[in-house]
Design a protein around this motif. Structure first.
Motif, PDB file in Angstrom:
ATOM      1  N   ALA A 205       0.917  -1.382   0.219  1.00  0.00           N
ATOM      2  CA  ALA A 205       0.059   0.013   0.099  1.00  0.00           C
ATOM      3  C   ALA A 205       0.768   1.122   0.080  1.00  0.00           C
ATOM      4  O   ALA A 205       0.511   2.357  -0.236  1.00  0.00           O
ATOM      5  N   VAL A 206       2.072   1.273   0.471  1.00  0.00           N
ATOM      6  CA  VAL A 206       2.931   2.454   0.558  1.00  0.00           C
ATOM      7  C   VAL A 206       4.131   1.940   0.054  1.00  0.00           C
ATOM      8  O   VAL A 206       4.819   0.598  -0.016  1.00  0.00           O
ATOM      9  N   ASP A 207       5.126   3.127  -0.254  1.00  0.00           N
ATOM     10  CA  ASP A 207       6.658   2.706  -0.644  1.00  0.00           C
ATOM     11  C   ASP A 207       7.305   2.699   0.824  1.00  0.00           C
ATOM     12  O   ASP A 207       7.645   3.325   1.315  1.00  0.00           O
ATOM     13  N   ALA A 208       7.365   1.529   1.065  1.00  0.00           N
ATOM     14  CA  ALA A 208       8.140   1.253   2.560  1.00  0.00           C
ATOM     15  C   ALA A 208       9.441   1.876   2.861  1.00  0.00           C
ATOM     16  O   ALA A 208       9.494   2.531   3.877  1.00  0.00           O
ATOM     17  N   GLY A 209      10.254   1.755   1.807  1.00  0.00           N
ATOM     18  CA  GLY A 209      11.613   2.312   2.106  1.00  0.00           C
ATOM     19  C   GLY A 209      11.418   3.948   2.150  1.00  0.00           C
ATOM     20  O   GLY A 209      12.113   4.436   3.411  1.00  0.00           O
ATOM     21  N   LYS A 213      11.861   6.386   5.405  1.00  0.00           N
ATOM     22  CA  LYS A 213      12.670   7.563   5.482  1.00  0.00           C
ATOM     23  C   LYS A 213      12.177   8.607   5.952  1.00  0.00           C
ATOM     24  O   LYS A 213      12.501   9.689   6.935  1.00  0.00           O
ATOM     25  N   ARG A 214      11.054   8.917   5.839  1.00  0.00           N
ATOM     26  CA  ARG A 214      10.300  10.108   5.891  1.00  0.00           C
ATOM     27  C   ARG A 214       9.790  10.276   7.497  1.00  0.00           C
ATOM     28  O   ARG A 214       9.936  11.106   8.297  1.00  0.00           O
ATOM     29  N   VAL A 222      19.643   0.326  11.322  1.00  0.00           N
ATOM     30  CA  VAL A 222      19.828  -1.108  11.148  1.00  0.00           C
ATOM     31  C   VAL A 222      18.679  -1.635  10.652  1.00  0.00           C
ATOM     32  O   VAL A 222      17.486  -1.180  11.058  1.00  0.00           O
ATOM     33  N   ALA A 223      18.409  -2.235   9.563  1.00  0.00           N
ATOM     34  CA  ALA A 223      17.265  -2.909   8.874  1.00  0.00           C
ATOM     35  C   ALA A 223      17.467  -4.488   9.026  1.00  0.00           C
ATOM     36  O   ALA A 223      18.719  -4.848   8.418  1.00  0.00           O
ATOM     37  N   ARG A 238      16.582   0.483   0.965  1.00  0.00           N
ATOM     38  CA  ARG A 238      16.324   1.876   0.948  1.00  0.00           C
ATOM     39  C   ARG A 238      15.972   2.625   2.150  1.00  0.00           C
ATOM     40  O   ARG A 238      16.022   3.848   2.305  1.00  0.00           O
ATOM     41  N   ALA A 239      15.414   1.755   3.292  1.00  0.00           N
ATOM     42  CA  ALA A 239      15.058   2.406   4.350  1.00  0.00           C
ATOM     43  C   ALA A 239      16.164   2.822   5.405  1.00  0.00           C
ATOM     44  O   ALA A 239      15.926   3.552   6.463  1.00  0.00           O
ATOM     45  N   THR A 240      17.452   2.248   5.166  1.00  0.00           N
ATOM     46  CA  THR A 240      18.522   2.616   5.876  1.00  0.00           C
ATOM     47  C   THR A 240      19.297   3.832   5.593  1.00  0.00           C
ATOM     48  O   THR A 240      19.476   4.137   4.382  1.00  0.00           O
TER      49      THR A 240
END
Length: 344
Positions: A205-209, A213-214, A222-223, A238-240
């Motif tokens: 449903a969302v761009d998780a990374g 970040k937001r 750490v992921a 992408r999230a890190t």
């Protein structure tokens, strides 16, 4: 004749009878009370998609090579851990006697005849549901230690399977001040909030990374990726934040579709550290090895410092285990970790 759950071909589980073997001098016979499979690794064997299904791992060269000889993957027993009661012991057995409750790494079948060294006494203060979570807890502890989660850090967890819920709780115990979980299944996201997550995102449903970040400003410290999905691994990267750490824990299978290493991994100098708790020597050798990780993981369960509340579901009768095993493969939204109960 006693019966067991096996896969006779990819995605074809059946209950079949087997012959009870003679009891060896150092062996123990156990009547099963409760069992559970190991969903991640075992599912690859069940589906015929495991790297081990078509190739062989050379332990000396530490590399996969073409399988030697004729391929014989099936039938294969299903299940990973069982709890039961001792019914017979061989004349050389010293640790157990008839009537003792025990547990160990054993498949889903009505009886087990194994050397006594493979069994452990069942603690009175533990439930079977807690005991069958020992394997997930072990791998989770190895991953949290490999991730070096420290007091004050922000952590993202991708994949809320049996191991993922243990990772979530252990990251909190290690001092994570914020933990964000990511999983496409609504039931698992709801459970994650009960087990310590500050937020739970649906990657469909969302761009998780981008969303992480937001939420965090610059990204997580750490992921930990526990789903075995290449797309999830890409989102974990992408999230890190710049120079951060990603710990892949999942059992990846097939080609790396959806993993684009030329993007954030390259631009942000992300470190990836593969985790597998049973691969010795441990990174913290000699003080830590797989045996110590197993011991500590079990103590965390025994002392209730990590909880399995709501995580062993569904629980079915052994007679329904073949249908249930097929269901958890085809409908993961109905399950976290399957439990199989035997009537006595």
């Amino acid at each position: 004749m006693p019966r067991e759950l096996v896969a006779v071909a990819p995605r074809q589980p059946v209950i079949r009878a087997y012959d009870e073997p003679l009891l060896g001098r150092d062996e123990v016979r156990v009547a099963t009370e409760f069992s559970a499979p190991k969903h991640g690794t075992e599912s690859g064997v069940y589906r015929g998609s495991s790297p081990f299904s078509g190739r062989w791992y050379d332990p000396e060269l530490q590399v996969f090579v073409p399988r030697r000889g004729e391929r014989r993957d099936f039938p294969v027993r299903l299940g990973n851990m069982s709890v039961g009661t001792v019914t017979e012991v061989g004349p050389e057995v010293e640790r157990f006697r008839a009537g003792d409750r025990v547990f160990g790494h054993m498949p889903i079948r009505e009886t087990h005849t194994v050397p006594e060294g493979r069994l452990h006494p069942m603690p009175e203060e533990m439930t079977p549901e807690e005991v069958v979570y020992w394997d997930p807890a072990e791998f989770a502890l190895g991953a949290v230690r490999d991730a070096n989660v420290r007091l004050g850090e922000v952590v993202a967890l991708f994949g809320l399977g049996a191991i993922g819920f243990m990772v979530l709780q252990m990251a909190r115990l290690s001092g994570a001040v914020q933990a964000i979980a990511v999983d496409p299944l609504a039931n698992r996201r709801a459970l994650a909030l009960r087990h310590g997550a500050d937020g739970a995102l649906d990657p469909t449903a969302v761009d998780a990374g981008l969303e992480i970040k937001r939420m965090t400003g610059k990204g997580v410290d750490v992921a930990i990726e526990a789903s075995g999905s290449y797309r999830a691994l890409h989102q974990a990267i992408r999230a890190t934040h710049l120079g951060g750490l990603v710990v892949p824990l999942g059992f990846y299978q097939g080609e790396g579709e959806g993993l684009r290493l030329g993007e954030e991994w390259h631009m942000n100098r992300i470190t990836m550290r593969s985790s597998r708790s049973i691969s010795d020597p441990n990174r913290d050798h000699p003080m830590w090895d797989s045996a110590r990780i197993r011991q500590v993981a079990f103590e965390l369960l025994r002392t209730k410092r990590v909880s399995v509340e709501g995580l062993v579901t569904p629980i079915v009768a052994f007679e329904d285990s073949a249908e249930a095993y097929r269901m958890i493969d085809e409908h993961p939204e109905r399950c976290v970790k399957l439990g199989v109960r035997f009537s006595r």
